[in-house]
Enzyme design. Structure first.
Site, PDB file in Angstrom:
ATOM      1  N   GLU A 166       0.899  -1.339   0.027  1.00 56.52           N
ATOM      2  CA  GLU A 166      -0.058  -0.035   0.025  1.00 56.52           C
ATOM      3  C   GLU A 166       0.851   1.160   0.036  1.00 56.52           C
ATOM      4  OE1 GLU A 166      -2.588   0.423   3.448  1.00 56.52           O
ATOM      5  OE2 GLU A 166      -3.734   2.289   2.487  1.00 56.52           O
TER       6      GLU A 166
ATOM      7  N   LYS B 245      -2.330  -2.030  -3.203  1.00 59.52           N
ATOM      8  CA  LYS B 245      -3.414  -1.405  -2.476  1.00 59.52           C
ATOM      9  C   LYS B 245      -3.174   0.105  -2.738  1.00 59.52           C
ATOM     10  CE  LYS B 245      -5.834  -0.493   1.612  1.00 59.52           C
ATOM     11  NZ  LYS B 245      -6.610  -1.028   2.869  1.00 59.52           N
TER      12      LYS B 245
HETATM   13  P1  13P Z   1      -9.325   4.052   3.857  1.00 61.98           P
HETATM   14  O1  13P Z   1     -10.106   3.002   3.210  1.00 61.98           O
HETATM   15  O2  13P Z   1      -9.975   4.858   5.385  1.00 61.98           O
HETATM   16  O3  13P Z   1      -8.633   4.781   3.208  1.00 61.98           O
HETATM   17  O4  13P Z   1      -8.490   3.145   4.694  1.00 61.98           O
HETATM   18  C1  13P Z   1      -7.666   2.140   4.079  1.00 61.98           C
HETATM   19  C2  13P Z   1      -6.546   1.535   4.645  1.00 61.98           C
HETATM   20  O5  13P Z   1      -6.400   0.358   5.124  1.00 61.98           O
HETATM   21  C3  13P Z   1      -5.585   2.620   4.923  1.00 61.98           C
HETATM   22  O6  13P Z   1      -4.291   2.049   5.518  1.00 61.98           O
END
Ligand code: 13P
Length: 328
Positions: free
Chosen positions: A167, A209
């Protein structure tokens, strides 16, 4: 591992990020008027994990370490055949000499922690890196250090047999327009996949992600859902190798409905080699948290809200969602 990665983005399904840190979750509770203490999160998780039928739309849940270690909570997911993941970064701290920029920590001792998480039944992991857009930001140093950490996290997770969710979040905070978001997201993802290749990771056994390519929260020039979907797909096509099985978006501060619309539109447009799915926190559990208010009598209402968002996002996986369904 490749099977788990595929199962996480199985048709009609997506991931729920229930992994906010204790500090973040207390803030989220406060924001909706809940006076939280250290037991509130466990209660909230229990209420939502018990939601009947959740497994029809949710393939996996990302847990915070404490939740993974809670046998009762963990076993609810096991009983529903929902895959268990764990957030393994230790959070983003200030990057020295680069005011306003962050680096995520947590590599020291990671191999041992991953082994422990696996023994607790975890099947996948997540590491979040944060990239901020601003004047002279992001710096090459910030992107470089964060993607290097992401690459080590990815390789280590795979070594232990856990599917990494990678991510690199380009934040929506700021006044920047969508063109700037496009530029920064493209550069970040390009650098990331270059680094992943150098680190010899198995692209088939991971998920990406990313953020939506989106105007900044405080940008006066707001763009349409269509433009967000188009630009996001263009950036992904230019940067993400075909081998990656799935892209699971974070919601990043978008409203629940907007986030669902973006995923839906991208799936309608299609023509990409990867599954386009979701891994939302706020856009999935936010409405449930609001109605729950930490009261037993609101349990069913909170579960209904979560199930509704899960279902709407499931429909978005095939481009079969439209906003009118929200009122049915
Ligand atoms: P959000 O969907 O609230 O952005 O959170 C996703 C997430 O896992 C952030 O690390």
């Amino acid at each position: 591992m490749e099977e788990i990665a595929k199962a996480l983005v199985a048709p009609g399904k997506g991931i729920w990020a229930a992994d906010a840190s204790p500090k973040t979750i207390i803030k989220r509770f406060k924001d909706v008027g809940i006076d939280a203490d250290e037991t509130t999160n466990t209660r909230f998780r229990k209420v939502l994990f018990d939601t009947e039928g959740l497994e029809n739309y949710i393939s996996g849940v990302i847990l915070y370490e404490e939740t993974l270690k809670n046998e009762i909570l963990r076993n609810i997911l096991v009983s529903k055949s929902i895959l268990r993941g764990v957030k393994v970064d230790k959070g983003a701290i200030d990057l020295e000499n680069f005011p306003g920029e962050k680096i995520s920590e947590g590599l020291d001792g990671l191999r041992e922690r991953l082994t422990e998480y696996k023994s607790l039944g975890a099947q996948f992991t997540k590491w979040r890196a944060v990239i901020t857009i601003g004047k002279d930001m992001p710096s090459d140093v910030c992107i470089g250090l964060n993607v290097e950490s992401l690459a080590r996290f990815t390789a280590l997770s795979q070594e232990i047999g856990l599917v990494p969710i990678v991510e690199p979040e380009v934040l929506m905070d700021g006044k920047h327009d969508i063109v700037r978001s496009e530029e920064v997201t493209k550069k970040t993802l390009k650098t990331l996949f270059g680094e992943l290749k150098e680190h010899r990771v198995n692209l088939h056994g991971m998920l990406l992600k990313p953020n939506f390519v989106h105007h900044g929260k405080d940008c006066p020039k707001k763009v349409s859902d269509e433009e967000i979907a188009q630009k996001t797909l263009e950036v992904l096509k230019a940067t993400v190798p075909n081998e990656v099985p799935g892209i699971v978006f974070l919601s990043g501060g978008d409203s629940s409905i907007e986030a669902t619309k973006h995923v839906n539109r991208m799936n309608e447009i299609g023509g990409v080699p990867w599954q386009i799915a979701f891994s939302f926190e706020r856009a999935l559990e936010g409405p449930a948290m609001e109605v729950w208010q930490c009261k037993d009598e609101n349990t069913k209402k909170a579960q209904d809200e979560l199930l509704k968002r899960a279902k709407m996002n499931s429909l978005a996986r095939t481009g079969g969602y439209n906003e009118e369904m929200e009122n049915e």
